[in-house]
Design a protein around this motif. Structure first.
Motif, short mmCIF file in Angstrom:
data_model
loop_
_atom_site.label_atom_id
_atom_site.label_comp_id
_atom_site.label_asym_id
_atom_site.label_seq_id
_atom_site.Cartn_x
_atom_site.Cartn_y
_atom_site.Cartn_z
N ALA D 27 0.76 -1.17 -0.07
CA ALA D 27 0.13 0.09 0.07
C ALA D 27 0.93 1.31 -0.06
O ALA D 27 1.98 1.32 0.66
N LEU D 28 0.49 2.14 -0.63
CA LEU D 28 1.20 3.60 -0.64
C LEU D 28 0.10 4.63 -0.18
O LEU D 28 -1.00 4.75 -0.89
N VAL D 29 0.45 5.62 0.60
CA VAL D 29 -0.23 6.52 1.07
C VAL D 29 0.47 7.93 0.78
O VAL D 29 1.67 7.99 0.41
N ASP D 30 -0.29 9.04 0.55
CA ASP D 30 0.29 10.30 0.03
C ASP D 30 0.65 11.03 1.45
O ASP D 30 0.40 10.64 2.58
N ALA D 31 0.98 12.38 1.12
CA ALA D 31 1.34 13.14 2.03
C ALA D 31 0.26 13.53 3.20
O ALA D 31 0.57 13.71 4.43
N GLY D 32 -1.18 13.26 2.91
CA GLY D 32 -2.28 13.60 3.87
C GLY D 32 -2.44 12.14 4.47
O GLY D 32 -3.45 12.25 5.38
N ALA D 33 -1.68 11.17 4.24
CA ALA D 33 -1.87 9.91 4.79
C ALA D 33 -3.25 9.13 4.39
O ALA D 33 -3.70 8.28 4.92
N ASN D 34 -3.47 9.51 2.84
CA ASN D 34 -4.77 8.99 2.24
C ASN D 34 -4.25 7.92 1.00
O ASN D 34 -3.35 8.49 0.40
N LEU D 35 -4.97 6.84 0.91
CA LEU D 35 -4.48 5.83 0.15
C LEU D 35 -4.43 6.66 -1.13
O LEU D 35 -5.24 7.02 -1.87
#
Lengths: 135, 135, 135, 135
Positions: D27-35
């Motif tokens: 899994a990868l999340v972005d800077a906002g911790a969203n998938l």
């Protein structure tokens, strides 16, 4: 959204609430829909804490005013039931996305009085920091 | 559903979204209704992450397009309230079960634009890997 | 706890965090353990939003520093497992109840750096508004 | 984090998993911790879907490898119990924050094999897209 921006939005929202004679809960989320700042005015409703937080979150999650989500999610609307997603949305007015030009930088959510007043207070908060698209 | 199949469906869905000028969140679940693959196109709505996941899950849980669940779950419908089951369903279009012949192998869920566009994008993804019944 | 008091506590906490070179999430709850005010300093951890909120809530729910709850809740302690109550407590330092004389008026929770620094920042925030018992 | 970056990280992680003979959820999340993106390799554990998602989220929420959170959260550690915050953290290795210079742009989480292998696979994924600080 910087903390300075969030606090400017809160100050403008509190000023508008005071002008309208309202007691408001006011929440700001950033571009990632994460909480940046919150205040509850003295005497504001306890139930409005969660409503203000969810209005701000709803507005950023869908880049729409929370009231627009409400229009779309009624039983005869195209997004019926969307309020059950994302851990619970709020689908009436008072949440507004905030843009800096073409970029959404977050959202404000206001709860505590009528939907009309909540919207006006949120609008005042958003206008304190949003900037129009240069186009 | 193999990862190759899931990625083929995603590629077809992204291509359709691009053709339609949409920014989509796209989720694939397998026959067990468990997440197989997901992508969020750059700029796609944050709120559509959960909606896409739930559309795919809804479609596989009931082997029906998510929009059909929506028709059945309206206040005057036979499944009124079913959206509260299974940790939350999404009851509007954009989720489509995927079959290999007579066997449902999973589902795709798309969110981020209008229901019509989400459905068209999901359909494009499903068609990339589904196979008709030989009968 | 008035909003003026909450904002005074936040200002003192932010000043202390700045002095220590920390980036903090800071939450204030009132006598009812309900959120009164919150700020996330620019660059402060996203995971500390929930931790700061829960530290403040933990401190007011039990009228104890959150770290004391932690000492009591370890595997060999008398309150082993209490952190699972109340929707989740935080059981390490950085949450401090705030009293006005003999009356607890709320609590502050700080998260974002080491427990020692979080505690020092929370203490600075609490001291800005608490008043000692006249006895 | 762009989708291109997320997919590059996933491709590198899958390659490393294949080299090690592992079947992984990634899994990868972005800077906002969203998938941002997710894949489950064929045959990878179902229980690792949620673990991979939470490892990525944990790493971004605290800008630390998930295993470091685990060291700090043991009964005798300073952050005992933190895993109950933020809707549930994962406190063992396999989640790694990803930086572009001095800016954290997201995180990767890998689950499905031993912690050592999960960490090596996550590291391979992160290295495909992270860039060192110019300082």
């Amino acid at each position: 959204m910087s903390l300075d921006q969030a606090q400017s939005a809160i100050a403008a929202a509190v000023a508008k609430a005071t002008e309208l004679g309202c007691l408001s809960d006011i929440a700001l989320v950033d571009a990632g829909a994460n909480l940046k700042a919150f205040v509850r005015m003295d005497g504001a409703l306890l139930g409005s804490i969660d409503v203000a937080l969810k209005k701000a979150r709803t507005a950023r999650l869908f880049n729409l005013p929370s009231g627009t989500i409400g229009e779309l999610s009624r039983p005869d609307g195209p997004l019926y039931g969307i309020e059950h997603s994302n851990g619970g949305l709020v689908s009436f007015g008072g949440g507004i996305p905030i843009a800096d030009g073409d970029t959404v930088i977050g959202a404000i959510g206001v709860s505590g009085d009528s939907v009309e007043n909540d919207q006006a207070i949120a609008q005042a908060g958003a206008e304190a920091i949003q900037r129009p698209s240069p186009r």
